[in-house]
Design an enzyme around this catalytic site. Structure first.
Site, PDB file in Angstrom:
ATOM      1  CG  ASP A 259      -1.977  -0.986   1.151  1.00 48.83           C
ATOM      2  OD1 ASP A 259      -2.215  -1.683   0.287  1.00 48.83           O
ATOM      3  OD2 ASP A 259      -2.348  -1.481   2.153  1.00 48.83           O
ATOM      4  CG  ASP A 272      -1.168  -3.747   4.641  1.00 48.17           C
ATOM      5  OD1 ASP A 272      -1.717  -3.507   3.443  1.00 48.17           O
ATOM      6  OD2 ASP A 272      -1.827  -5.031   5.002  1.00 48.17           O
ATOM      7  CE  LYS A 274      -4.422  -5.484   5.841  1.00 47.97           C
ATOM      8  NZ  LYS A 274      -4.776  -6.234   4.366  1.00 47.97           N
TER       9      LYS A 274
END
Length: 353
Positions: A259, A272, A274
């Site tokens: 990401d 990352d 989420k």
């Protein structure tokens, strides 16, 4: 052997109360013979285990049990009365030096870091454009498995059980078509959220997110809550080096899409993003996400498209209601631990092919 154990044995083989009485009589005769033998030599006299038994209570208990063809007393009641006669059961303490079950280790411990690559943090901090290597879906995914696919196919039976139970619960509530639409909406919101985050990420250490409200990009209403959730995290992000960029480990044979790679509070991390409908305040709540980050770190460090290394990771869990996101920073030691667990999952996947 205690009384209730004798009774249970007698009941299992269908013996009558006379058998129970016979067993008691046999035990009594044996004990009498033993006592008489031991009394011959005072020097060898041993204290009888029956000396402290309340004979009145013992006799009453025996009569109440054998007076019925099938005892009306439950095992719990028998155990309570047994305790009154013999005293409470003393369990052996658990040994403090018991060896824990060893966790599975990889057969080959591949290095996480690339010894031929140096740590260089200066290029992007001065304003260099972040890398964005596109994943060619047709070519790359044909023979090289993704990190997500490997983790999905090597889930533990426990993980599979809970995932399937959740899926069935949602289908029962929404129906097959409703669950399919729900899953598609989650996927779409995730993509919109990632795009919105990328649009506000600072590309140099001098940029501050939201510094110029007039130039701030418009955020879709579906992800406004998520963006508000991560606002305090974005304030600590600087020097973005990669955005939605492919990483591939040629030697180990897997790939993925990171990401973001950027400085978080001065530490270079694979980040990352989420989303979650449930609060995840602890790293343990993120399940396999740390393994995913460790896999990306190892791939990036061995990908020829990147001239730097990463040791740390960051998992940011954002919430739709706008409540503050939970950032879980993975130290270099933690990333190394999850890297070893990732290697085990990778070996399991390879062996199943």
């Amino acid at each position: 052997m205690r009384l209730h154990q004798l009774l249970r044995c007698a009941q299992r083989v269908g013996e009558s109360s006379r058998v129970v009485s016979g067993l008691f009589s046999h035990c009594y005769r044996t004990s009498v013979n033993t006592f008489s033998t031991s009394n011959v030599s005072p020097a060898r006299k041993k204290s009888s285990p029956y000396s402290s038994v309340d004979s009145g209570r013992y006799s009453s208990l025996l009569k109440s049990v054998v007076s019925h063809r099938v005892s009306a007393q439950t095992p719990d009641i028998l155990e309570e009365q047994d305790v009154q006669i013999y005293g409470p059961v003393i369990k052996s303490p658990t040994p403090s030096n018991r060896t824990p079950t060893p966790s599975k280790v990889p057969k080959i411990l591949h290095p996480l870091l690339n010894q031929d690559r140096v740590f260089d943090f200066g290029e992007t901090e001065l304003g260099g454009a972040p890398a964005r290597i596109i994943l060619r879906r047709g070519q790359d995914r044909g023979s090289v498995p993704s990190v997500t696919r490997i983790l999905q196919e090597t889930m533990s039976p426990e993980q599979q059980f809970y995932l399937e139970r959740w899926r069935r619960k949602m289908i029962a509530q929404l129906g097959e078509d409703g669950f399919k639409e729900y899953s598609q909406n989650l996927f779409r919101q995730g993509k919109l959220f990632h795009t919105a985050v990328e649009s506000v990420l600072p590309l140099t250490t001098k940029e501050v997110p939201g510094e110029d409200p007039e130039e701030a990009p418009e955020v879709p209403s579906e992800v406004e809550g998520y963006m508000e959730s991560v606002r305090h995290v974005l304030e600590d992000v600087r020097g973005v080096r990669a955005i939605e960029s492919r990483v591939q480990h040629e030697k180990l044979g897997y790939l993925g899409i990171v990401d973001c790679v950027a400085l978080y509070r001065g530490v270079l991390c694979v980040i990352d993003w989420k989303t979650s409908e449930r609060s995840k305040p602890f790293l343990s709540n993120t399940y396999d996400n740390p393994l995913q980050v460790a896999a990306y770190v190892g791939a990036l460090n061995n990908d020829v498209n990147y001239n730097y290394q990463v040791e740390n990771g960051l998992i940011v869990v954002a919430y739709k209601d706008g409540s503050p996101a939970h950032p879980h920073l993975l130290s270099s030691e933690q990333v190394l631990q999850y890297w070893e667990r990732w290697l085990v999952r990778l070996e399991d996947y390879t062996e199943r092919r």
